[in-house]
Motif scaffolding. Structure first.
Motif, PDB file in Angstrom:
ATOM      1  N   VAL A   1      -9.649  -1.904 -17.407  1.00 23.69           N
ATOM      2  CA  VAL A   1      -9.097  -0.831 -18.251  1.00 23.69           C
ATOM      3  C   VAL A   1      -7.839  -1.332 -18.967  1.00 23.69           C
ATOM      4  CG1 VAL A   1      -7.938   1.426 -18.192  1.00 23.69           C
ATOM      5  CG2 VAL A   1     -10.045   1.085 -16.904  1.00 23.69           C
ATOM      6  N   LEU A   2      -6.972  -2.015 -18.224  1.00 28.44           N
ATOM      7  CA  LEU A   2      -5.749  -2.541 -18.844  1.00 28.44           C
ATOM      8  C   LEU A   2      -6.086  -3.554 -19.945  1.00 28.44           C
ATOM      9  CD1 LEU A   2      -3.535  -3.000 -15.653  1.00 28.44           C
ATOM     10  CD2 LEU A   2      -3.165  -1.377 -17.504  1.00 28.44           C
TER      11      LEU A   2
ATOM     12  N   TYR B   1       0.839  -1.204   0.000  1.00 24.49           N
ATOM     13  CA  TYR B   1       0.000   0.000   0.000  1.00 24.49           C
ATOM     14  C   TYR B   1       0.865   1.242   0.000  1.00 24.49           C
ATOM     15  CZ  TYR B   1      -3.541  -3.328   1.402  1.00 24.49           C
ATOM     16  OH  TYR B   1      -4.389  -4.399   1.445  1.00 24.49           O
ATOM     17  N   PHE B   2       0.592   2.134  -0.913  1.00 24.09           N
ATOM     18  CA  PHE B   2       1.209   3.446  -0.928  1.00 24.09           C
ATOM     19  C   PHE B   2       0.086   4.473  -0.914  1.00 24.09           C
ATOM     20  CE2 PHE B   2       4.569   0.884  -2.616  1.00 24.09           C
ATOM     21  CZ  PHE B   2       5.729   1.497  -2.181  1.00 24.09           C
ATOM     22  N   ASP B   3       0.326   5.586  -0.240  1.00 25.18           N
ATOM     23  CA  ASP B   3      -0.708   6.610  -0.310  1.00 25.18           C
ATOM     24  C   ASP B   3      -0.751   7.170  -1.734  1.00 25.18           C
ATOM     25  OD1 ASP B   3       0.758   9.344  -0.446  1.00 25.18           O
ATOM     26  OD2 ASP B   3       1.831   8.197   1.058  1.00 25.18           O
ATOM     27  N   SER B   4      -1.872   7.813  -2.067  1.00 25.57           N
ATOM     28  CA  SER B   4      -2.108   8.221  -3.454  1.00 25.57           C
ATOM     29  C   SER B   4      -1.053   9.190  -3.960  1.00 25.57           C
ATOM     30  CB  SER B   4      -3.481   8.887  -3.564  1.00 25.57           C
ATOM     31  OG  SER B   4      -4.463   8.040  -3.059  1.00 25.57           O
TER      32      SER B   4
ATOM     33  N   THR C   1       0.860   2.887 -12.409  1.00 25.81           N
ATOM     34  CA  THR C   1       0.807   2.144 -11.152  1.00 25.81           C
ATOM     35  C   THR C   1      -0.614   2.243 -10.614  1.00 25.81           C
ATOM     36  OG1 THR C   1       1.485   4.106  -9.949  1.00 25.81           O
ATOM     37  CG2 THR C   1       3.208   2.557 -10.484  1.00 25.81           C
ATOM     38  N   ALA C   2      -1.137   1.158 -10.131  1.00 26.45           N
ATOM     39  CA  ALA C   2      -2.511   1.175  -9.608  1.00 26.45           C
ATOM     40  C   ALA C   2      -2.741  -0.065  -8.763  1.00 26.45           C
ATOM     41  CB  ALA C   2      -3.513   1.187 -10.756  1.00 26.45           C
ATOM     42  N   MET C   3      -3.739   0.016  -7.897  1.00 30.43           N
ATOM     43  CA  MET C   3      -4.130  -1.148  -7.129  1.00 30.43           C
ATOM     44  C   MET C   3      -4.825  -2.140  -8.083  1.00 30.43           C
ATOM     45  SD  MET C   3      -2.913  -0.184  -4.318  1.00 30.43           S
ATOM     46  CE  MET C   3      -3.383  -1.542  -3.238  1.00 30.43           C
TER      47      MET C   3
ATOM     48  N   ASN D   1      -7.131  -7.058  -4.974  1.00 35.25           N
ATOM     49  CA  ASN D   1      -7.436  -5.657  -4.665  1.00 35.25           C
ATOM     50  C   ASN D   1      -6.456  -5.020  -3.689  1.00 35.25           C
ATOM     51  OD1 ASN D   1      -8.319  -7.241  -2.584  1.00 35.25           O
ATOM     52  ND2 ASN D   1     -10.170  -6.075  -2.187  1.00 35.25           N
TER      53      ASN D   1
ATOM     54  N   THR E   1      -7.507  -3.712  -8.682  1.00 36.95           N
ATOM     55  CA  THR E   1      -8.958  -3.910  -8.612  1.00 36.95           C
ATOM     56  C   THR E   1      -9.491  -4.404  -9.956  1.00 36.95           C
ATOM     57  OG1 THR E   1      -9.436  -1.649  -9.287  1.00 36.95           O
ATOM     58  CG2 THR E   1      -9.180  -2.023  -6.939  1.00 36.95           C
ATOM     59  N   GLU E   2     -10.694  -4.957  -9.918  1.00 33.36           N
ATOM     60  CA  GLU E   2     -11.317  -5.479 -11.149  1.00 33.36           C
ATOM     61  C   GLU E   2     -11.399  -4.398 -12.226  1.00 33.36           C
ATOM     62  OE1 GLU E   2     -12.350  -8.583 -11.956  1.00 33.36           O
ATOM     63  OE2 GLU E   2     -11.344  -9.142 -10.094  1.00 33.36           O
ATOM     64  N   MET E   3     -11.856  -3.197 -11.843  1.00 37.49           N
ATOM     65  CA  MET E   3     -12.060  -2.140 -12.823  1.00 37.49           C
ATOM     66  C   MET E   3     -10.742  -1.678 -13.439  1.00 37.49           C
ATOM     67  SD  MET E   3     -15.170  -1.682 -13.427  1.00 37.49           S
ATOM     68  CE  MET E   3     -15.043  -0.226 -14.444  1.00 37.49           C
ATOM     69  N   ASN E   4      -9.689  -1.580 -12.623  1.00 32.51           N
ATOM     70  CA  ASN E   4      -8.394  -1.173 -13.180  1.00 32.51           C
ATOM     71  C   ASN E   4      -7.863  -2.245 -14.140  1.00 32.51           C
ATOM     72  OD1 ASN E   4      -8.401   1.244 -11.822  1.00 32.51           O
ATOM     73  ND2 ASN E   4      -7.248   0.479 -10.069  1.00 32.51           N
TER      74      ASN E   4
END
Lengths: 305, 516
Positions: free
Chosen positions: B46-47, B12-15, B36-38, B62, B40-43
């Motif tokens: 998109v990829l 975990y990194f802050d935003s 870079t992103a967590m 997630n 999640t299903e939605m991210n």
């Protein structure tokens, strides 16, 4: 051994509801994640709570300790967190950290009602919040792409726009099935720890959860999806969204709602919005977008009378 | 082109950190896109739509951090991944810093660090005076970075420091160089014999880097805070600073930098100049020559003049530089403009850099608008659109309320650049890029996409948009002046060599474009 004596810290203030429930939680939880100013901990019941440094701001499920930050204490995700009446002990090898809650001031995370506002007041407030967001907010989420954004950011921004339109239209139509699709289109969308789609949902859902809201039908949809599909987003984001569904939110959001409820001067509302915008990278902007959208929709659904 | 992905489990990194890593990764040579992103299903969806979802990414959860690199043909992906890992390591959260000693109080730190004699304080303004007082009472000199300190507190602190023989630099003091150590927004400059006392952060940075550029060096740079020369504060710190440098054997020449002081304070400061026993160069931005000369001081008309005189008086370096022909340079620009392109827009991080260019344009008899204009009729708010010749200081309170200084977070300025490019009346945009400790790690690099976007917008509208960039920095700074300048030139930006030269160039473009 002397070096195993816990380092004693005091919880100075915190979510009053959480402080009340803490004494009932006994047993072992674990450290979920560690940041400079906040340590997130899973309680023995699996609830995510935050241990914040002094001045990090009040928020639901959050306790503020008498530390300036958590750096240099050897805290790591996965370490045990032992809950006992009046204390939480973080099992850092060699130097455990014990937080005691006796004397901590309670803070209420409950949002005020805006049900008594005259017609037009919500739309006026929403306009001001949107203007402030456009002027001072951060792009990259609900406000659109940053200049020169790459295809990935552009794709996320497009998807956010699509999800927002889908969800707002569904709420207007009062169609729970479509609302479900709209929430799913936003939940977990965006790169950050609290994705932009979730931040928007938090702002929107908070308005929907206020007493007498005309868009209250959104709340059970959000609760159901959050319970049934927790894997769709991050734990931290899910916790924030579930609190919003209970009309509970961090202090910066509540300040805005209080000012809206009292039809405060535009300058005061503007200043409160700037405080929210300072949160995270795009989180403040995205949450404010959701809040303004919720207020505008509320006006629309209530009609002119 | 190939896609490489890394998944960091339960990371975990802050935003803000995540965005910083992503921005820096996008700037690596050989990286066409970084994301870079967590997980999640939605991210992931998109990829997938972009054709970038690898099997490894598909399995991300997630709570997992996804790092996706699209690299150019022939790029060393292993090397690039190692560099991204290094960026993540540097941004690792608090637990990684277990070896660092932190102190809960200033007095604790003073006790714990043997021989410490200076405290740099950057806390919320509500607590700043209290902490500064504690430091002074502990026998520490103070550099108070915080602002929003009342003038009453400032006076009390400065009087206390004066009585104790200590420095009280600030409040709102962003730059100092003490015994060759640059503090906060200082630059890396050569040690030398020029001492600077300044009520202006970027003004003092500019003088120090110009002294360095001319071959001289800096003995000490003492900041006073912007309000020190007001009637109320009375120049307490500037006077103490002049006396300290006058007594300092390593200082041969003193340079004073400030906006024009209150008249009574100017008299007191100039009395110190007369008594210093060393040459004193006085650059009071927009101030008059007569009083300075009468006090035996050396009047400087601009920052470059101040640095040149200091170097000449110190008898070191090479004070003569090739003159810049601003008229000829402006003629070349104006010849490329379309009808109606008449105005210059300045987007600055540094207040004094903004001031110097704005004064230069105004001195040509041209009306200018700004958020730091004294004249209310020509003052703009942060949210107001530009009008005519507009010069904005993005470091001013109206822009920084609730967000970092633009030297650290350039987002607002980037958006404004693109906005200005859409205005068909704009002939030129002037920008500064401030290097040094505490500043953004790559101020030019982070601006290049917005520069490209601005140029594209103007070109598609059939206009030439002149973008002028000034990099405040030295060859010793990281990144270096040469590297940042080269990157700007490669992006089609006209690079100026000093704040003064920037002002001359902007003035001539404003004059000629308006006439045209």
């Amino acid at each position: 051994m002397r070096h195993c004596e816990p380092i004693g810290l005091r919880v100075e203030s915190g979510d009053a509801g959480l402080l009340r429930r803490l004494d009932a939680w006994r047993g072992e939880g674990r450290v979920h994640s560690v940041f400079t100013r906040v340590v997130n901990v899973l309680t023995p019941r699996g609830t995510l709570i935050a241990l914040a440094a002094r001045g990090a701001g009040h928020a639901p499920r959050t306790l503020a300790a008498d530390v300036t930050d958590w750096a240099g204490r050897g805290l790591l995700a996965g370490q045990a967190a032992v809950f006992a009446p009046g204390s939480i002990t973080l099992a850092v090898p060699g130097r455990p950290v014990r937080l005691t809650t006796a004397g901590a001031r309670g803070w209420s995370a409950a949002a005020p009602s805006v049900a008594g506002l005259r017609p037009g007041a919500r739309a006026t407030a929403a306009d001001l919040l949107d203007r402030c967001n456009a002027e001072h907010g951060v792009r990259g989420g609900m406000l659109g792409a940053t200049p020169g954004a790459g295809p990935m950011e552009a794709a996320i921004v497009r998807a956010l726009h699509h999800g927002r339109t889908l969800l707002l239209d569904a709420i207007r139509a009062g169609d729970a099935g479509l609302m479900r699709q709209g929430v799913l289109a936003l939940l977990g969308l965006g790169p950050g720890l609290t994705p932009a789609g979730d931040d928007f949902l938090t702002g929107l859902c908070l308005v929907a959860a206020l007493p007498g809201s005309a868009q209250a039908s959104l709340v059970p949809v959000v609760r159901d999806l959050a319970s049934a599909r927790p894997e769709r987003t991050t734990d931290l984001s899910l916790a924030t969204l579930l609190e919003a569904a209970d009309a509970r939110a961090r202090a910066e959001l509540l300040d805005i709602l209080r000012l809206v409820a009292h039809t405060a001067a535009p300058g005061e509302l503007h200043a409160a919005a700037r405080a929210l915008l300072a949160i995270g990278h795009t989180s403040g902007s995205d949450t404010l977008s959701g809040l303004a959208a919720g207020l505008r929709l509320e006006e629309e659904l209530r009609g002119p009378l | 082109m190939s896609t490489t992905a890394v998944v960091r489990k339960n990371t975990y990194f802050d935003s803000v950190s995540l965005m910083s890593v992503s921005t820096k990764a996008n700037g690596l040579d050989g990286v066409e896109q970084a994301f870079t992103a967590m997980g999640t299903e939605m991210n992931k969806s998109v990829l997938e739509n972009l054709g970038l979802l690898t099997d490894e990414l598909r399995d991300a959860g997630n709570g997992d951090l996804m790092i996706v690199l699209v690299t150019a043909d022939g790029a060393d992906t292993d090397e690039l991944l190692a560099e991204v890992e290094e960026l993540l390591h540097r941004k690792a959260p608090a637990s990684a810093a277990a070896g660092t000693v932190t102190y809960r109080t200033l007095t604790g730190a003073a006790r714990g660090v043997g021989g410490a004699n200076l405290a740099v304080i950057a806390v919320n303004g509500a607590y700043a005076a209290r902490e500064a007082r504690k430091a002074l009472l502990s026998g520490l000199h103070v550099m108070l970075f915080s602002d929003n300190v009342s003038v009453e507190d400032e006076i009390a602190l400065k009087q206390l420091a004066h009585e104790k023989g200590l420095f009280m630099m600030g409040p709102d003091c962003g730059t100092a160089i003490v015994n060759n150590v640059a503090l906060c927004f200082g630059n890396k400059v050569r040690p030398g014999t020029v001492g600077i006392v300044a009520a202006s952060g970027t003004g003092s940075q500019e003088v120090s880097v110009r002294v360095h550029g001319l071959g001289g060096g800096v003995s000490q740079l003492i900041g006073t805070g912007g309000r020190d020369l007001s009637e109320e504060v009375g120049g307490i710190m500037m006077i103490d600073g002049i006396r300290a440098l006058a007594a300092d054997a390593a200082t041969d020449v003193i340079v004073l930098v400030s906006k024009p002081p209150a008249p009574s304070v100017e008299a007191r400061v100039l009395a110190e100049v007369a008594a210093a026993g060393k040459p004193v160069v006085v650059w009071f931005i927009g101030g008059s020559q007569e009083a300075v000369t009468a006090a035996g001081g050396h009047f400087a008309a601009d920052s470059l003049d101040a640095a040149r005189q200091a170097v000449r008086l110190a008898g070191v370096g090479q004070p003569d530089v090739e003159e810049f022909d601003a008229v000829a340079a402006a003629d070349a620009v104006v010849a490329r403009l379309a009808p109606g392109q008449a105005y210059v827009r300045g987007l600055f991080c540094g207040g004094t850099l903004c001031d110097e260019t704005m004064y230069a344009v105004r001195d040509a008899g041209t009306e200018v608008w700004s958020n730091i204009q004294k004249d209310p009729a020509h003052r703009l708010t942060a949210s107001a659109p530009s009008t005519g010749h507009t010069f904005l200081d993005f470091g001013d309170d109206d822009f920084t309320n609730g967000r970092p200084h633009p030297m650290i977070d350039p987002a607002l300025r980037l958006e404004r650049l693109v906005e200005e490019a859409r205005d068909p009346e704009v002939a030129a945009v002037v920008m500064d890029f401030v290097l040094g400790f505490g500043a953004h790690e790559d101020p030019v690099g982070v601006t290049l996409p917005a520069i490209a976007e601005a140029r594209r917008i103007a070109e598609e509208a059939g206009r030439h948009l002149e973008i002028i960039g000034y990099v405040l920095g030295t060859d010793l700074d990281t990144p270096s002046l040469a590297a940042q300048t080269a990157a700007l030139r490669a992006a089609g930006v006209t690079v100026t060599r000093s704040s003064t030269e920037t002002g001359s160039f902007a003035r001539e473009i404003a004059r000629k474009a308006t006439q045209a």
